[in-house]
Design a protein around this motif. Structure first.
Motif, short mmCIF file in Angstrom:
data_model
loop_
_atom_site.label_atom_id
_atom_site.label_comp_id
_atom_site.label_asym_id
_atom_site.label_seq_id
_atom_site.Cartn_x
_atom_site.Cartn_y
_atom_site.Cartn_z
N ARG A 1 -1.41 -2.65 -5.17
CA ARG A 1 -2.57 -3.24 -4.49
C ARG A 1 -2.38 -4.74 -4.43
O ARG A 1 -1.78 -5.35 -5.31
CB ARG A 1 -3.87 -2.89 -5.20
CG ARG A 1 -4.17 -3.73 -6.40
CD ARG A 1 -5.61 -3.58 -6.93
NE ARG A 1 -5.78 -4.48 -8.04
CZ ARG A 1 -6.28 -5.71 -7.96
NH1 ARG A 1 -6.71 -6.18 -6.80
NH2 ARG A 1 -6.38 -6.49 -9.02
N ALA B 1 -3.69 -8.22 -4.94
CA ALA B 1 -4.71 -8.79 -5.81
C ALA B 1 -5.18 -10.15 -5.32
O ALA B 1 -6.38 -10.43 -5.33
CB ALA B 1 -4.18 -8.92 -7.24
N GLU C 1 -11.27 -9.14 -8.63
CA GLU C 1 -10.11 -8.46 -8.05
C GLU C 1 -8.82 -9.25 -8.27
O GLU C 1 -7.73 -8.76 -8.00
CB GLU C 1 -10.32 -8.25 -6.55
CG GLU C 1 -11.45 -7.29 -6.22
CD GLU C 1 -11.16 -5.87 -6.68
OE1 GLU C 1 -10.05 -5.38 -6.43
OE2 GLU C 1 -12.06 -5.27 -7.29
N ASP C 2 -8.93 -10.50 -8.72
CA ASP C 2 -7.79 -11.38 -8.89
C ASP C 2 -7.08 -11.16 -10.23
O ASP C 2 -7.70 -10.70 -11.20
CB ASP C 2 -8.21 -12.85 -8.82
CG ASP C 2 -8.65 -13.28 -7.44
OD1 ASP C 2 -8.37 -12.55 -6.46
OD2 ASP C 2 -9.27 -14.34 -7.33
#
Length: 189
Positions: A54, A56, A107-108
């Motif tokens: 994903r 990030a 999300e980081d």
């Protein structure tokens, strides 16, 4: 007064990608560069998704992705570079892959592990992939015909010494010597 949220961490494989000479290309042809970036990102995003990774973090022409599998991340990096390097209509990229404990912030991903992956990417040849000793230890003998060429220990800017390896595979560009990695690396005594 609300309690500060505890810092959440996890072990993950980090891939850092950045377009080579993006600013220079933008200066000469903004629209053509954006189209080439979009096309390259299509290749990159698809390869990351296919490897169960994903994205990030993003920043213009660069990104940080994470993968649950070290082998999956390296195979993804090889796929990305071999595809990008075959097509003149795509922006060329540099890639770095590292395995480390990271901090999760929404999300980081943050922390030294992300910073090291980014430094590996900066040191990679255009069209190439550099990986850390940690990645090499997990993928040795598991990535088919690709070779992990040792480049020796180096100390990336503001980070601890790390063992560097270039991936040598069909369609990828790899340096022969540590000296080829540029000024961001210094030899340790």
């Amino acid at each position: 007064m609300p309690q500060p949220r505890p810092i959440e961490r996890k072990l993950t494989t980090i891939l850092a990608a950045d377009a080579a000479n993006y600013s220079g290309r933008m200066n000469k042809d903004e629209e053509g560069t954006v189209q080439a970036l979009r096309a390259a990102r299509g290749v990159i995003d698809t390869a990351i998704a296919d490897a169960n990774g994903r994205i990030a973090n993003t920043s213009g022409d660069g990104l940080i992705a994470e993968f649950p599998s070290v082998v999956g991340a390296v195979r993804c990096a090889i796929r990305i570079q071999s595809t990008l390097n075959q097509r003149q209509d795509l922006l060329p990229f540099r890639l770095g892959v590292h395995l480390d404990d990271v901090i999760i912030e929404g999300e980081d991903l943050l922390g030294d592990g992300v910073n090291l992956a980014a430094r590996l990417q900066e040191m990679a040849e255009i069209g190439g992939v550099l990986v850390s000793q940690q990645v090499r230890d997990h993928v040795q003998g598991k990535i088919g015909e690709a070779e992990l060429r040792p480049l020796g220990p180096a100390t990336p800017k503001h980070l601890d010494q790390v063992g560097l390896y270039a991936i040598v595979a069909d369609g990828l560009v790899a340096p022969r010597l540590l000296d080829n990695l540029g000024p961001k690396v210094s030899r340790s005594a």
